[in-house]
Design an enzyme around this catalytic site. Structure first.
Site, short mmCIF file in Angstrom:
data_model
loop_
_atom_site.label_atom_id
_atom_site.label_comp_id
_atom_site.label_asym_id
_atom_site.label_seq_id
_atom_site.Cartn_x
_atom_site.Cartn_y
_atom_site.Cartn_z
N VAL A 311 0.83 -1.20 0.00
CA VAL A 311 0.00 0.00 0.00
C VAL A 311 0.86 1.25 0.00
CG1 VAL A 311 -1.98 -1.09 1.12
CG2 VAL A 311 -0.21 -0.06 2.53
N ASP A 312 0.43 2.23 -0.76
CA ASP A 312 1.04 3.55 -0.70
C ASP A 312 0.60 4.21 0.60
OD1 ASP A 312 2.32 5.93 -1.58
OD2 ASP A 312 0.37 6.71 -2.22
N LYS A 313 1.35 5.22 1.06
CA LYS A 313 0.98 5.90 2.31
C LYS A 313 0.03 7.06 2.04
CE LYS A 313 3.79 8.88 4.24
NZ LYS A 313 3.01 10.14 4.27
#
Length: 637
Positions: A311-313
């Site tokens: 997941v991207d932040k």
């Protein structure tokens, strides 16, 4: 609706007429005792039910396809030739009923698409020459002002110019709670006003609306084939001719033509052929109802195997609306306003998401930002370099200072201190002097921790956060979200490499991002998931899975549904294979007639369809996930 009813009546017309003729034939034989007349009527029943089947068989043959229709046609014609009129009529009648039921239930599995089409608005009220004019929704012109009143459907995608109201956006995002809208908010075609009055400027009309793109996407997805379905299609292409050869061989060796014809009917792989597509259509339809767009059967099948989620932040685990939290002054003789002012002047020409909170904070403190910098140069993964009034201004991380030979001084320690608190530190340097550091913090989505827990419950072994932010910031947010691993300070190509490395280790990887900044990693992952795709044409069209709202819990919901759909497909294949095997054994060893075999065969088709339709119900696990969606407030870091 009238057309749908007409199609429904037409679907049942042929089996109804054929069935009445069969009853008439039986009555003629028993009441009058005229076998010849009874046989003629029975043949008529076979012709009525069998003609559409024969036509489909002929069309398939012209396309070099040997299908089920050909098997039934040959069996029915053969039965008539050898005088088995009842068998011919019974087989074609039962097959016609099965086909009608199959079409009816398949239409039911496509109910999500029908519901989407049903919410498409018909009319719009627009302002033209200062007057309210009611026109067809398709005639709205881009940029026109549309009025949305209480109880009406929004006819276009647009932005609210004035007014306050609440909209039911379930058709777009799957969110059941109404959403309040006011000036500046986006609205979507097909949503329904629950109260208030809105003036909306049209930014998407006709086929360019989010609803139209969703309908197109679901249509394509429900027709797309999974790998298992492609295999079954190839299997059927060999299986059907094989059954014909077996029937001929058995008929010749035994001299029993009826036995050979019965094998043709019993061997029909109808339930086998329909077992997978009906599950895919139902699964994708259920997902669409819940605001999850899956690109097709292949991606649905792959999603069931996901064991690692990356997941991207920013904008994924966090809300993507960072705010200025700290201004640390490091330069002698300087104050907060000067540090913030230089940062704002530099960021005035930047497209980076962190530029907005700096400019907003400067405006809130009354600092003037006169125009754009003379020159702006973004440095990938490090920050930005600008020229302002002949002076070079750096805004970024420590690596940016090193690149331009600026002494770090106290900047490193101060930046680490901010990062340890979950802030993103941005160092401001003018020429060769570090002026200070600005701290910017995002807010962790309330559902982030629940998402990670639900992913683990659904078989995901590891959740990894990939971020371009510093390690200290990444670890602070990762700790709140409960991810297994944090990889920080990554450039876009580093994220791609991280996904590729996981794949080389044998994992099936899903990458969750915004569909634009994370494009390389999304494209490399086995499944690319775009967050908040409502209104984003790029995300809807390119992502393997598009979550129409900003609800993180839609991801474990999608994986859960994918696993249940694949299990459903396997169950259907087992039912179909067992039925055909038992029937073939029954024919060869005696006891199963042509009519009885067709009856059992059609029953297996209906069992397969009914099993697939279970996917249309909202699963208990989905309800539990949905209940966890609404948490009291965002988690600040």
């Amino acid at each position: 609706m009238g057309k749908l009813r007409a199609l429904g009546h037409r679907r049942w017309r042929i089996p109804l007429v054929s069935g009445l003729l069969i009853l008439l034939s039986i009555l003629v034989a028993r009441a009058i005792g005229n076998d010849t007349a009874s046989d003629i009527v029975m043949v008529g029943a076979a012709i009525v039910a069998g003609t559409p089947i024969a036509i489909k068989a002929f069309r398939a043959l012209t396309a070099t396809v040997i299908g089920i229709d050909l098997l039934v046609t040959v069996a029915a014609v053969g039965a008539i030739i050898i005088g088995e009129y009842w068998e011919a009529a019974a087989v074609t009648f039962l097959f016609a009923i099965g086909h009608a039921l199959e079409q009816a239930t398949l239409n039911k599995t496509r109910s999500a698409l029908a519901e989407l089409v049903a919410v498409a608005p018909d009319i719009a009220v627009v302002m033209r020459d200062g007057e309210q004019v009611e026109i067809p929704a398709g005639e709205v012109i881009m940029g026109e002002v549309v009025l949305v009143k209480n109880g009406s459907k929004v006819p276009v995608d647009g932005v609210v110019l004035d007014g306050v109201g609440t909209l039911d956006e379930a058709s777009i995002t799957g969110e059941s709670l109404p959403v309040e809208k006011s000036t500046g908010d986006k609205v979507f075609a097909g949503t329904v006003s629950n109260g208030g009055f809105l003036q909306v400027r049209a930014t998407g009309i006709g086929a360019d609306t989010t609803l139209a793109r969703i309908i197109h996407r679901v249509e394509d997805a429900q027709d797309a084939k999974a790998r298992t379905q492609q295999f079954m299609d190839r299997f059927s292409a060999w299986y059907t001719p094989g059954i014909m050869v077996l029937a001929i061989v058995v008929g010749v060796l035994t001299g029993n033509v009826v036995l050979g014809l019965t094998l043709l009917v019993i061997g029909c792989p109808g339930a086998l052929v329909i077992s997978i597509p009906v599950s895919i259509v139902a699964g994708i339809g259920r997902a669409a109802k819940d605001g999850i767009l899956i690109k097709g059967g292949e991606f649905l099948e792959t999603s069931a195997k996901i064991d690692v989620v990356a997941v991207d932040k920013t904008g994924t685990l966090t809300v993507g609306r960072p705010k200025l939290t700290d201004v640390v002054v490091l330069g002698e003789g300087l104050d907060r306003a000067q540090v913030l002012g230089w940062a704002a002047r530099a960021e005035a020409g930047s497209e980076h998401p962190l530029a907005r909170p700096i400019l907003e904070a400067a405006a809130a403190e009354g600092l003037s930002v006169p125009g754009l910098p003379d020159h702006t140069e973004p440095v990938m993964g490090k920050g930005i370099v600008v020229q302002v009034d002949g002076r070079r201004v750096l805004v970024g991380n420590l690596a940016l200072l090193d690149q331009f030979g600026v002494e770090q001084g106290e900047a490193a320690a101060a930046a680490d201190e901010l990062a340890a608190q979950g802030r993103t530190p941005m160092i401001i340097a003018v020429d060769e002097q570090v002026l200070g550091i600005i701290g910017v913090a995002d807010e962790v989505r309330p559902a982030a921790a629940s998402m990670v827990q639900q992913l683990r419950k659904n078989g995901v072994k590891k959740v990894i956060m990939l971020t371009g932010d510093t390690r200290l910031v990444g670890e602070a947010i990762g700790k709140i979200a409960g991810v297994d691993e944090v990889r920080a300070s990554l450039l876009p190509e580093d994220k791609l490499d991280a996904v590729a490395e996981l794949q080389r280790q044998g994992h099936v990887v899903a990458m969750v991002g915004d569909g634009v900044n994370d494009a390389p990693a999304l494209a490399t992952a086995d499944i690319g998931v775009a967050m908040g795709a409502a209104g984003s044409a790029v995300a809807v069209e390119t992502a393997d899975i598009a979550l129409m709202g900003d609800d993180l819990l839609k991801l474990p919901e999608a994986i859960s549904l994918a696993r249940r759909t694949v299990n459903n497909m396997r169950q259907n294949i087992a039912v179909a294979m067992i039925t055909v095997t038992v029937l073939l054994a029954g024919v060869l060893f005696g006891g199963v007639t042509m009519a009885l075999g067709m009856l059992v065969h059609q029953a297996s088709v209906l069992i397969v369809i009914a099993n697939a339709m279970r996917l249309l119900r909202r699963h208990r696990n989905q309800r539990q996930i949905a209940q966890a969606t609404h948490e009291p407030e965002l988690v600040k870091v």
